[in-house]
Design a protein around this motif. Structure first.
Motif, PDB file in Angstrom:
ATOM      1  N   GLU A  84       0.425  -1.575  -0.253  1.00 43.99           N
ATOM      2  CA  GLU A  84      -0.273   0.174   0.141  1.00 43.99           C
ATOM      3  C   GLU A  84       0.805   1.776   0.172  1.00 43.99           C
ATOM      4  N   GLY A  85       0.140   1.553  -0.292  1.00 43.10           N
ATOM      5  CA  GLY A  85       1.359   2.915  -0.909  1.00 43.10           C
ATOM      6  C   GLY A  85       2.291   3.538  -1.606  1.00 43.10           C
ATOM      7  N   TRP A  86       2.726   2.187  -2.394  1.00 43.35           N
ATOM      8  CA  TRP A  86       3.896   1.815  -3.291  1.00 43.35           C
ATOM      9  C   TRP A  86       3.268   2.041  -5.143  1.00 43.35           C
ATOM     10  N   ARG A  87       3.184   2.622  -6.303  1.00 45.34           N
ATOM     11  CA  ARG A  87       2.944   2.194  -7.180  1.00 45.34           C
ATOM     12  C   ARG A  87       4.170   1.452  -7.997  1.00 45.34           C
ATOM     13  N   VAL A  88       3.975   1.558  -9.163  1.00 43.05           N
ATOM     14  CA  VAL A  88       4.697   0.914 -10.110  1.00 43.05           C
ATOM     15  C   VAL A  88       4.584   1.942 -11.547  1.00 43.05           C
ATOM     16  N   ILE A  89       6.061   2.027 -11.421  1.00 47.92           N
ATOM     17  CA  ILE A  89       6.422   3.007 -12.578  1.00 47.92           C
ATOM     18  C   ILE A  89       7.572   1.838 -13.660  1.00 47.92           C
ATOM     19  N   HIS A  90       6.713   1.842 -15.301  1.00 44.77           N
ATOM     20  CA  HIS A  90       7.441   0.760 -16.226  1.00 44.77           C
ATOM     21  C   HIS A  90       8.417   1.420 -16.418  1.00 44.77           C
ATOM     22  N   THR A  91       9.408   0.878 -16.590  1.00 43.04           N
ATOM     23  CA  THR A  91      11.049   1.723 -16.556  1.00 43.04           C
ATOM     24  C   THR A  91      11.432   0.566 -17.777  1.00 43.04           C
ATOM     25  N   PRO A  92      10.480   0.458 -18.992  1.00 43.12           N
ATOM     26  CA  PRO A  92      12.126  -0.260 -19.966  1.00 43.12           C
ATOM     27  C   PRO A  92      13.367   0.370 -20.520  1.00 43.12           C
ATOM     28  N   GLY A  93      14.167  -0.771 -20.786  1.00 44.70           N
ATOM     29  CA  GLY A  93      15.175  -0.093 -21.936  1.00 44.70           C
ATOM     30  C   GLY A  93      16.530  -1.343 -21.540  1.00 44.70           C
ATOM     31  N   HIS A  94      16.194  -1.223 -19.924  1.00 41.46           N
ATOM     32  CA  HIS A  94      17.527  -2.708 -19.302  1.00 41.46           C
ATOM     33  C   HIS A  94      16.555  -3.697 -20.261  1.00 41.46           C
ATOM     34  N   THR A  95      15.349  -3.605 -19.833  1.00 43.16           N
ATOM     35  CA  THR A  95      14.271  -5.370 -20.420  1.00 43.16           C
ATOM     36  C   THR A  95      13.048  -4.576 -20.414  1.00 43.16           C
ATOM     37  N   PRO A  96      12.181  -5.453 -21.332  1.00 42.99           N
ATOM     38  CA  PRO A  96      11.146  -5.105 -21.888  1.00 42.99           C
ATOM     39  C   PRO A  96      10.293  -4.264 -21.003  1.00 42.99           C
ATOM     40  N   GLY A  97      10.175  -5.319 -19.628  1.00 44.24           N
ATOM     41  CA  GLY A  97       8.990  -5.372 -18.995  1.00 44.24           C
ATOM     42  C   GLY A  97       9.654  -4.610 -17.615  1.00 44.24           C
ATOM     43  N   HIS A  98      10.758  -3.993 -17.570  1.00 40.86           N
ATOM     44  CA  HIS A  98      11.387  -3.675 -16.627  1.00 40.86           C
ATOM     45  C   HIS A  98      10.702  -2.571 -15.572  1.00 40.86           C
ATOM     46  N   ILE A  99      10.161  -2.516 -13.920  1.00 40.72           N
ATOM     47  CA  ILE A  99       9.529  -2.134 -13.273  1.00 40.72           C
ATOM     48  C   ILE A  99      10.249  -1.442 -12.531  1.00 40.72           C
ATOM     49  N   SER A 100      10.179   0.172 -11.816  1.00 39.27           N
ATOM     50  CA  SER A 100      10.735   0.655 -10.552  1.00 39.27           C
ATOM     51  C   SER A 100       9.167   0.923  -9.243  1.00 39.27           C
ATOM     52  N   LEU A 101       9.565   0.709  -8.350  1.00 38.77           N
ATOM     53  CA  LEU A 101       8.383   1.010  -7.462  1.00 38.77           C
ATOM     54  C   LEU A 101       8.890   2.440  -6.646  1.00 38.77           C
ATOM     55  N   PRO A 138      21.631   2.022 -16.731  1.00 42.80           N
ATOM     56  CA  PRO A 138      21.335   0.420 -16.900  1.00 42.80           C
ATOM     57  C   PRO A 138      23.097  -0.635 -17.294  1.00 42.80           C
ATOM     58  N   PRO A 139      23.332  -1.484 -16.196  1.00 42.41           N
ATOM     59  CA  PRO A 139      24.273  -1.935 -16.472  1.00 42.41           C
ATOM     60  C   PRO A 139      24.290  -2.311 -18.308  1.00 42.41           C
ATOM     61  N   ALA A 140      26.076  -1.810 -18.750  1.00 44.92           N
ATOM     62  CA  ALA A 140      25.569  -1.660 -20.768  1.00 44.92           C
ATOM     63  C   ALA A 140      24.829  -2.761 -20.873  1.00 44.92           C
ATOM     64  N   TYR A 141      25.898  -3.959 -20.583  1.00 47.04           N
ATOM     65  CA  TYR A 141      26.197  -5.042 -20.747  1.00 47.04           C
ATOM     66  C   TYR A 141      24.979  -5.742 -21.564  1.00 47.04           C
ATOM     67  N   PHE A 142      24.109  -5.689 -20.214  1.00 49.48           N
ATOM     68  CA  PHE A 142      22.515  -6.210 -21.094  1.00 49.48           C
ATOM     69  C   PHE A 142      21.605  -5.415 -20.812  1.00 49.48           C
ATOM     70  N   THR A 143      21.732  -4.133 -21.635  1.00 50.64           N
ATOM     71  CA  THR A 143      20.629  -3.141 -21.852  1.00 50.64           C
ATOM     72  C   THR A 143      20.844  -3.110 -23.284  1.00 50.64           C
ATOM     73  N   HIS A 144      19.849  -2.929 -23.899  1.00 51.19           N
ATOM     74  CA  HIS A 144      19.360  -3.151 -25.361  1.00 51.19           C
ATOM     75  C   HIS A 144      18.564  -2.717 -25.985  1.00 51.19           C
ATOM     76  N   ASN A 145      18.139  -1.860 -25.223  1.00 52.39           N
ATOM     77  CA  ASN A 145      17.003  -0.693 -26.546  1.00 52.39           C
ATOM     78  C   ASN A 145      17.697   0.778 -25.747  1.00 52.39           C
ATOM     79  N   TRP A 146      18.503   0.991 -25.847  1.00 47.96           N
ATOM     80  CA  TRP A 146      19.123   2.638 -24.798  1.00 47.96           C
ATOM     81  C   TRP A 146      18.134   3.921 -25.494  1.00 47.96           C
ATOM     82  N   GLN A 147      17.144   4.417 -26.009  1.00 44.52           N
ATOM     83  CA  GLN A 147      16.400   4.633 -26.602  1.00 44.52           C
ATOM     84  C   GLN A 147      15.398   4.978 -25.369  1.00 44.52           C
ATOM     85  N   GLU A 148      14.523   4.026 -25.144  1.00 46.28           N
ATOM     86  CA  GLU A 148      13.805   3.235 -24.120  1.00 46.28           C
ATOM     87  C   GLU A 148      14.575   3.331 -22.858  1.00 46.28           C
ATOM     88  N   ALA A 149      15.656   3.263 -22.480  1.00 43.16           N
ATOM     89  CA  ALA A 149      16.697   3.471 -20.786  1.00 43.16           C
ATOM     90  C   ALA A 149      16.452   5.161 -20.713  1.00 43.16           C
TER      91      ALA A 149
END
Length: 277
Positions: free
Chosen positions: A162-179, A214-225
């Motif tokens: 409760e009180g937290w929300r999902v922030i969709h933060t793609p780029g590092h992976t397609p469905g990466h999220i932050s809280l 994000p860790p560069a070696y595993f990030t494949h969409n830099w525009q989204e990142a």
């Protein structure tokens, strides 16, 4: 939070009895599994707590021990995954088996944690150190958490948080999220931003604090990142705990995150990738 520069133990907890959670706020603590953090959300002794990310493999017992020191015998209500990379889900199945709890992840990550799809192989050409060179050999095979995994609800509300929300933060992976928690502007960023230069084994060893992309070696969409970093900077977080590195707060966090958002291509994107975008 400069104290973490001095308190972090660079000797990993290879023996039981030394898995100690590090408190950040009264209801936020973390434990580092070799190269990546797991986060405990809940006050000490609480029966209502949640684990965010599960670290690398073979760390389940130590995560359980760290959790028991903070919460006693109370299992978490759920496990939330920021994404499905090997260093964030490595101990997920054993933890879910032990606690018999559900695991939640963004719907766009589901194929990677249900045995259906591989992540791209790590990119050794990003430079910057030993971890980058080793990255093509890091596991990218899908894990299968089908027994426990659930998609995060479309309304963005997190189960049991409760009180937290999902922030969709793609780029590092397609469905990466932050809280993010609005009331005190606390950010759990996963790998959308990190506070150590993860490509370099020396930087990881000494845990020098600085906001990075994000860790560069595993990030494949830099525009989204880049869009994701700008999104996080616009939240003006007061405290940030990331997947790699130590917690940061206040003016240092604000300045470095703002600089990263404003100069992302120069500061985060590998030079050869910059030419492509």
């Amino acid at each position: 939070m400069d104290k973490y520069e001095h308190e972090v133990d660079t000797n990993e907890d290879w023996h039981m009895g030394h898995a100690e959670p590090e408190q950040v706020l009264d209801d936020i603590a973390f434990y580092r599994t070799l190269i990546v953090n797991v986060v405990f959300v809940g006050k000490e002794g609480s029966k209502d707590w949640v684990l965010v990310d599960c670290g690398i493999g073979h760390y389940a017992n130590r995560i359980i021990e760290a959790a028991s020191k903070r919460f006693g015998d109370h299992p978490p209500k759920a496990i939330i995954l920021t994404h499905g990379h090997f260093d964030h889900v490595g101990s997920a199945r054993k933890l879910a088996d032990h606690w018999d709890v559900p695991i939640y992840i963004h719907p766009m990550e589901m194929d990677y944690v249900t045995g259906k799809r591989d992540y791209p192989v790590g990119d050794a050409t990003v430079g910057g150190g030993l971890f980058a060179l080793m990255s093509p050999f890091f596991p990218t095979d899908p894990v299968n958490l089908s027994k426990y995994i659930h998609p995060i609800p479309q309304d963005g509300k997190l189960p049991f948080l409760e009180g937290w929300r999902v922030i969709h933060t793609p780029g590092h992976t397609p469905g990466h999220i932050s809280l993010f928690r609005d009331k005190d502007r606390t950010l759990l960023a996963g790998d959308a931003i990190i506070t150590v230069k993860q490509e370099s084994s020396m930087a990881v060893f000494i845990q020098h604090q600085h906001v990075h992309g994000p860790p560069a070696y595993f990030t494949h969409n830099w525009q989204e990142a880049e869009k994701s970093v700008k999104k996080l900077a616009s939240l003006n977080p007061k405290v940030a705990l990331t997947g790699h590195g130590l917690p940061m707060d206040d003016e240092l966090l604000a300045k470095q995150l703002s600089d990263l958002a404003s100069n992302f291509k120069e500061l985060a994107v590998p030079k050869h990738q910059n030419k492509l975008h």
